[in-house]
Design a protein around this motif. Structure first.
Motif, PDB file in Angstrom:
ATOM      1  N   SER A  62      30.307  88.393  37.118  1.00 23.87           N
ATOM      2  CA  SER A  62      30.529  89.844  37.204  1.00 23.87           C
ATOM      3  C   SER A  62      31.354  90.355  36.027  1.00 23.87           C
ATOM      4  O   SER A  62      31.102  91.449  35.507  1.00 23.87           O
ATOM      5  CB  SER A  62      31.228  90.192  38.519  1.00 23.87           C
ATOM      6  OG  SER A  62      32.535  89.642  38.568  1.00 23.87           O
ATOM      7  N   VAL A  63      32.331  89.570  35.592  1.00 25.82           N
ATOM      8  CA  VAL A  63      33.139  89.964  34.434  1.00 25.82           C
ATOM      9  C   VAL A  63      32.291  89.904  33.160  1.00 25.82           C
ATOM     10  O   VAL A  63      32.384  90.771  32.285  1.00 25.82           O
ATOM     11  CB  VAL A  63      34.385  89.062  34.298  1.00 25.82           C
ATOM     12  CG1 VAL A  63      35.125  89.350  33.002  1.00 25.82           C
ATOM     13  CG2 VAL A  63      35.312  89.276  35.492  1.00 25.82           C
ATOM     14  N   ALA A  64      31.435  88.867  33.073  1.00 26.56           N
ATOM     15  CA  ALA A  64      30.578  88.713  31.888  1.00 26.56           C
ATOM     16  C   ALA A  64      29.522  89.815  31.804  1.00 26.56           C
ATOM     17  O   ALA A  64      29.055  90.152  30.714  1.00 26.56           O
ATOM     18  CB  ALA A  64      29.894  87.349  31.914  1.00 26.56           C
ATOM     19  N   ALA A 105      33.151  86.550  53.952  1.00 30.24           N
ATOM     20  CA  ALA A 105      32.329  87.768  53.920  1.00 30.24           C
ATOM     21  C   ALA A 105      33.043  88.918  54.614  1.00 30.24           C
ATOM     22  O   ALA A 105      33.008  90.063  54.145  1.00 30.24           O
ATOM     23  CB  ALA A 105      30.981  87.504  54.583  1.00 30.24           C
ATOM     24  N   SER A 106      33.699  88.645  55.740  1.00 31.85           N
ATOM     25  CA  SER A 106      34.443  89.683  56.463  1.00 31.85           C
ATOM     26  C   SER A 106      35.618  90.188  55.632  1.00 31.85           C
ATOM     27  O   SER A 106      35.919  91.384  55.626  1.00 31.85           O
ATOM     28  CB  SER A 106      34.938  89.140  57.811  1.00 31.85           C
ATOM     29  OG  SER A 106      33.864  88.713  58.609  1.00 31.85           O
ATOM     30  N   ALA A 107      36.280  89.251  54.938  1.00 34.05           N
ATOM     31  CA  ALA A 107      37.404  89.659  54.074  1.00 34.05           C
ATOM     32  C   ALA A 107      36.916  90.554  52.944  1.00 34.05           C
ATOM     33  O   ALA A 107      37.542  91.571  52.623  1.00 34.05           O
ATOM     34  CB  ALA A 107      38.094  88.416  53.511  1.00 34.05           C
ATOM     35  N   PHE A 108      35.769  90.202  52.355  1.00 34.41           N
ATOM     36  CA  PHE A 108      35.213  91.031  51.284  1.00 34.41           C
ATOM     37  C   PHE A 108      34.755  92.391  51.808  1.00 34.41           C
ATOM     38  O   PHE A 108      34.771  93.383  51.068  1.00 34.41           O
ATOM     39  CB  PHE A 108      34.056  90.324  50.599  1.00 34.41           C
ATOM     40  CG  PHE A 108      34.478  89.378  49.511  1.00 34.41           C
ATOM     41  CD1 PHE A 108      35.127  89.863  48.380  1.00 34.41           C
ATOM     42  CD2 PHE A 108      34.232  88.016  49.610  1.00 34.41           C
ATOM     43  CE1 PHE A 108      35.530  89.003  47.367  1.00 34.41           C
ATOM     44  CE2 PHE A 108      34.631  87.153  48.599  1.00 34.41           C
ATOM     45  CZ  PHE A 108      35.288  87.638  47.476  1.00 34.41           C
ATOM     46  N   THR A 141      19.356  92.558  45.121  1.00 29.84           N
ATOM     47  CA  THR A 141      19.244  91.105  44.980  1.00 29.84           C
ATOM     48  C   THR A 141      20.211  90.390  45.916  1.00 29.84           C
ATOM     49  O   THR A 141      19.848  89.401  46.564  1.00 29.84           O
ATOM     50  CB  THR A 141      19.526  90.689  43.524  1.00 29.84           C
ATOM     51  OG1 THR A 141      18.659  91.415  42.653  1.00 29.84           O
ATOM     52  CG2 THR A 141      19.285  89.199  43.333  1.00 29.84           C
ATOM     53  N   ALA A 142      21.441  90.897  45.984  1.00 29.21           N
ATOM     54  CA  ALA A 142      22.438  90.280  46.873  1.00 29.21           C
ATOM     55  C   ALA A 142      22.035  90.419  48.336  1.00 29.21           C
ATOM     56  O   ALA A 142      22.212  89.490  49.135  1.00 29.21           O
ATOM     57  CB  ALA A 142      23.808  90.921  46.634  1.00 29.21           C
ATOM     58  N   PRO A 174      32.846  93.482  44.896  1.00 24.74           N
ATOM     59  CA  PRO A 174      33.103  93.086  46.289  1.00 24.74           C
ATOM     60  C   PRO A 174      31.868  93.132  47.175  1.00 24.74           C
ATOM     61  O   PRO A 174      31.733  92.319  48.098  1.00 24.74           O
ATOM     62  CB  PRO A 174      34.164  94.089  46.758  1.00 24.74           C
ATOM     63  CG  PRO A 174      34.023  95.263  45.852  1.00 24.74           C
ATOM     64  CD  PRO A 174      33.564  94.724  44.549  1.00 24.74           C
ATOM     65  N   VAL A 175      30.952  94.092  46.923  1.00 25.84           N
ATOM     66  CA  VAL A 175      29.741  94.207  47.752  1.00 25.84           C
ATOM     67  C   VAL A 175      28.858  92.981  47.572  1.00 25.84           C
ATOM     68  O   VAL A 175      28.396  92.363  48.539  1.00 25.84           O
ATOM     69  CB  VAL A 175      28.954  95.487  47.396  1.00 25.84           C
ATOM     70  CG1 VAL A 175      27.674  95.568  48.216  1.00 25.84           C
ATOM     71  CG2 VAL A 175      29.807  96.723  47.634  1.00 25.84           C
ATOM     72  N   VAL A 176      28.600  92.613  46.314  1.00 23.60           N
ATOM     73  CA  VAL A 176      27.775  91.437  46.036  1.00 23.60           C
ATOM     74  C   VAL A 176      28.476  90.173  46.509  1.00 23.60           C
ATOM     75  O   VAL A 176      27.834  89.267  47.071  1.00 23.60           O
ATOM     76  CB  VAL A 176      27.454  91.354  44.527  1.00 23.60           C
ATOM     77  CG1 VAL A 176      26.667  90.084  44.207  1.00 23.60           C
ATOM     78  CG2 VAL A 176      26.673  92.575  44.081  1.00 23.60           C
TER      79      VAL A 176
END
Length: 569
Positions: free
Chosen positions: A91-93, A22-25, A122-123, A55-57
């Protein structure tokens, strides 16, 4: 405070250890936002949407996964890999799904914003719901929520002061070196909001264990607020609504606008109050707070019914729209909220309220049941039905047929015809591609002329002005049409550094018009507020022009964007 500040380095280090992914994101989010805003910048809206959402989600999904692993004493990195890969694929879909149901440009901007908000909300709810999904009551959720609110407020305050300090340092840096650091200011702000704020928030997130082991306790301060502030305010607002309902019954006058907004505020206020006073439900003795918390949802039933009547009135008058679909679903959600709050057998009320809200929001913004997609099809079918009733079978209509059809609608002067004309007007302003499925739209000026002639307006053979309409449907600019103009083409163009050239303080660029299969070359002196550019066979009237930024060497250091109209001879 001094001791707390000294502890922050160790707290931040601990946050990286507890929530490494999570910190990396959180760090990746800053770079992704800067890249999407500075380098993509509208050139590829789908890619920009992905960089701003993914990246946020992913950060909140990783945070939720880490909290569950921490609770289950699972140190494996396999769950993080599984959830990470799953969200990457999803996310790509989502990109083609949103693209397919964005209806060829109809409300594209709204679709992006609504989809992003739905995914963000939602996230953000995930860490508050998923770790407590198997709990038999809301005790742990309530404690976790309260501790998180304290952690979030602390992080926000620290981030605000840190951002102000950094911005001041950058200002002094500019004054000392005399350089333009506008981009640096923006980058610093994004880094503070997208990276520093989440990591500071992570430092004070409680463990699931410490929330499960405790029992919610009602504080005297919360009780006093409820008795002397929240309860009187909410009771007064309900009484005002009841007076309005009595007026509605006596005069039999259907409610107008704003009712939905007022009821929504009251309902969310009630939900927040009941959540805050949750410990009062746990008391074995009957108290005033416990009785009021049980009565408040019952008192809200007439308000929600009033909201339903108001929505039906608006739909009856103006038909379906994207915003009204959101309000309809919100109204249904309020009925569900009241039912959940009144059913004693449902102990984990927060779980159901959050899940229904998140799922409903996602369905309404992404896919075939999205509000924009439903609105597009309803409006398109309405226009097609009106065309069929007038006896036209081949679409799109020719120039003459378009004029006949619009004239027929104007002459009818009934509610349905007026509604159809308003929808045609919306398509004309925001979705010319969709309008072209029904009518002749080879040229903005021609369609504008046909519409005015259908309204019975007397126009000169060669119109002298063109009205520019803003998003609210009001005229915000009137442009003089040059003589001998045969075509008027609206422009909204972005130019990269490779798309233009600056030489001798003059700007060189070209505009390609596919529908005319022509390219117009422009060469104009650079000014702060240009109003027009001219070349052989065309004049470009500028509505908005985003200024070019120069670096210390006087060279152009940014892209530029212009909006306006191209008048072709």
């Amino acid at each position: 405070m001094q001791k707390t500040l000294k502890e922050y380095p160790s707290l931040i280090l601990n946050a990286f250890k507890r929530f490494p992914a999570a910190s990396a994101f959180a760090i990746v989010t800053s770079f992704a936002l800067i890249f999407s805003l500075d380098f993509i910048n509208g050139k590829n809206p789908w890619l920009q949407f992905w960089f701003m959402v993914y990246p946020v989600v992913a950060m909140f999904i990783s945070l939720t996964t880490s909290l569950i692993q921490e609770y289950k004493k699972n140190n494996s990195d396999k769950p993080q890999r599984i959830t990470g890969i799953a969200w990457l694929v999803i996310s790509v879909a989502l990109l083609p799904i949103i693209s397919i149901f964005a209806s060829d440009g109809f409300a594209h901007g709204k679709s992006f914003i609504a989809s992003a908000l739905a995914l963000y909300i939602t996230a953000f709810m995930d860490p508050f719901v998923i770790p407590f999904f198997k709990q038999k009551n809301d005790n742990a959720f309530w404690i976790f929520l309260h501790k998180n609110m304290v952690a979030l407020c602390t992080a926000v305050v620290v981030t605000i002061f840190l951002t102000i300090a950094i911005e001041i340092l950058i200002v002094f840096f500019v004054m000392l070196l005399g350089i333009n650091t506008y981009d640096l200011n923006v980058y610093a702000f994004i880094f503070c909001i997208a990276t520093v704020l989440p990591i500071l928030y992570f430092t004070n997130i409680p463990t699931i264990d410490e929330c499960i082991e405790k029992t919610p306790l009602e504080s005297e301060f919360a009780t006093s607020k409820f008795r002397f502030l929240f309860s009187p305010i909410f009771t007064l607002s309900i009484l005002l609504f009841y007076i309005y309902i009595v007026k509605f019954i006596v005069q039999w006058e259907l409610p107008h606008g704003m009712i939905s907004y007022l009821v929504s505020v009251s309902m969310f206020f009630m939900i927040a109050t009941i959540t805050e006073m949750y410990p009062a439900h746990l008391k074995t003795t009957a108290t005033i707070e416990k009785k009021l918390l049980k009565i408040f949802p019952i008192f809200c039933i007439p308000l929600v019914v009033l909201m339903s009547i108001s929505i039906l009135r608006r739909i009856s008058d103006y038909g379906i729209s994207e915003n009204r679909i959101y309000v309809i679903v919100l109204n249904i959600y309020f009925y569900i909220v009241i039912a959940i709050l009144l059913i004693d057998k449902i102990k984990c009320k927060s779980r159901y309220l959050a899940c229904i809200l998140g799922i409903g929001f996602l369905i309404l913004t992404i896919g075939p049941l999205s509000a924009s997609n439903i609105t597009y099809h309803v409006w398109s079918n309405g226009i097609k039905t009106a065309i069929d009733k007038e006896g036209f079978s081949n679409l799109p209509l020719s120039k003459e047929e378009t004029k006949i059809f619009l004239t027929a609608l104007q002459k009818k002067d009934d509610h349905k015809s007026a509604l159809t004309l308003s929808r045609i007007s919306f398509f004309e302003q925001y979705s010319t591609k969709n309008l072209g499925k029904f009518f002749f739209t080879d040229d903005v000026l021609d369609f504008d002329k046909i519409r005015d002639e259908a309204k019975g307006k007397v126009r000169p053979k060669s119109p002298t002005t063109l009205h520019s309409v803003n998003i609210y449907g009001h005229v915000d600019d009137i442009f003089e049409i040059p003589k001998n103009t045969s075509k008027v083409i609206p422009l909204n163009m972005h130019f990269d550094k490779d798309d233009f050239k600056v030489q001798n303080d003059s700007l060189f660029f070209q505009v390609k018009v596919k529908r005319l299969d022509k390219t117009f070359q422009f060469a104009e002196p650079i000014t702060d507020n240009p109003t027009s550019f001219s070349t052989n066979g065309a004049i470009l009237i500028i509505k908005q022009f985003f200024l070019l930024v120069r670096d210390t060497n006087g060279e152009i250091s940014s892209d530029f964007t212009l909006k306006g109209f191209l008048f072709v001879e």
